[in-house]
Design a protein around this motif. Sequence first.
Motif, PDB file in Angstrom:
ATOM      1  N   ASP A  38      44.330  41.359  34.090  1.00 23.62           N
ATOM      2  CA  ASP A  38      44.741  41.445  35.357  1.00 23.62           C
ATOM      3  C   ASP A  38      44.486  40.526  36.445  1.00 23.62           C
ATOM      4  N   THR A  40      42.404  40.357  38.739  1.00 20.73           N
ATOM      5  CA  THR A  40      40.931  40.073  38.954  1.00 20.73           C
ATOM      6  C   THR A  40      40.315  39.111  37.790  1.00 20.73           C
ATOM      7  N   HIS A  63      37.718  44.229  31.606  1.00 16.48           N
ATOM      8  CA  HIS A  63      37.376  45.577  32.396  1.00 16.48           C
ATOM      9  C   HIS A  63      38.426  46.533  32.077  1.00 16.48           C
ATOM     10  N   GLU A  64      39.618  46.224  31.101  1.00 12.30           N
ATOM     11  CA  GLU A  64      40.618  47.156  31.155  1.00 12.30           C
ATOM     12  C   GLU A  64      40.772  47.478  29.500  1.00 12.30           C
ATOM     13  N   GLU A 149      42.602  52.033  32.929  1.00 13.43           N
ATOM     14  CA  GLU A 149      41.764  51.563  33.941  1.00 13.43           C
ATOM     15  C   GLU A 149      42.783  51.139  35.185  1.00 13.43           C
TER      16      GLU A 149
END
Length: 356
Positions: A38, A40, A63-64, A149
């Motif tokens: 994403d 981020t 993180h996803e 997430e």
Amino acid sequence: MDAIAVYEGADEPVVTEKPRPEPAPGEALVRTLRVGVDGTDHEVIAGGHGGTPAGEDHIVLGHEAVGVVEDPNDTPFEVGDVVVPTVRRPPNGANEYFARGEPDMAPDGEYHERGIVGAHGFMAEYFTSPAEFLVEIPSALAEWGFLVEPISIAEKAIEHAYASRSAFGWEPESALVLGNGSLGLLTVATLDESFDRIYCLGRRERPDPTIDIIESLGATYVNSNDTAIPDVPEAYEPMDLVFEATGHAPHAFETIEALAPNGVGALLGVPGDWEFEIDGGRLHREFVLHNKALVGSVNSGYGHFESAVESLSGLSAEFLGDLVTGIHGLDEFEAAFADDDTTIKTAVEFIAYEER
Ligand code: NAP
Ligand code: BGC
Ligand code: ZN
């Protein structure tokens, strides 16, 4: 095992070799299926947000994630369970926020975020995690589990927006999502059932695949080149809810002017420092005299992940197919980090669910 990391001073990720992690007591070993990318991640790669774990020169991204339990160890999971990890971890043992089950409300210094700040992420063939940070999802959702997430991010912000309006009889009908990136589009899809009229603002001209998605969801595209946010009430209608997902700092303040009386804006973008002029008096007055609210929202908790699983299961295959523009194996992982107008949502695939 192979992992995708960004090294300090570098401006693009590389494949690097890491030892396969050993689960500690209370942790499960998870074989990674897919990890989403994403805005981020792009900010972490560019060095604008986050930071490497202490004493290390790189951070494993991601993180996803979605994966399959390979070794439950001493946790209640079983081999083959499909799980999604939450992002935050306590930096030095538990603290009050984690003890309350509200890590998303912890201030700076009281958390690490895997793949973003202070802790390695999930873009590796395997990862370990304490059981309390793993959310089990139906195996039928394994393919799309990396979207849990980001959807949880929208769930939290919307919950906080509603909570800020809970003291009176709020009956919202109109919503405006600022930003046609992956978070904005997932939010439009997630809000679908709750609002009579949904709008999504971007700065793209037609033809554009994100505009097609917005319209296929029955929402209205607002082109910011034609309509500035303060002009939205006149050009379209005043908005009961505004959900900011552009990271464009002036939008935080322009949101106040797009809101209907008693409306609420949720701010999610993470801009760098940015000075600009605003008419503070006018915005202050508008805010007070019309009972408006702004809430900032970051990260998400376990319950938001559970709500996101529910929301994900309600999204159509057509929407998911349009949103996810690429699933890339390690041999072509760079494509997952492309940043162009035809790339919407991508993931790196470590192994397909059927092949594990
Ligand atoms: P993204 O893919 O970069 O999406 C941002 C979108 O906003 C892009 O489509 C971009 O348009 C659009 N945009 C940017 N400036 C604009 C402007 N001035 N006018 C109109 N549209 C504009 O990022 P994302 O992953 O969807 O995330 C969105 C934001 O939320 C980022 O700032 C990210 O850091 C933040 N975020 C926050 C959280 C949280 O927990 N608070 C979680 C996830 C993400 P173009 O593509 O045409 O440039
Ligand atoms: C992640 C959140 C995180 C936020 C700020 C987002 O992209 O999805 O989990 O808290 O960035 O770092
Ligand atoms: Zn994210």
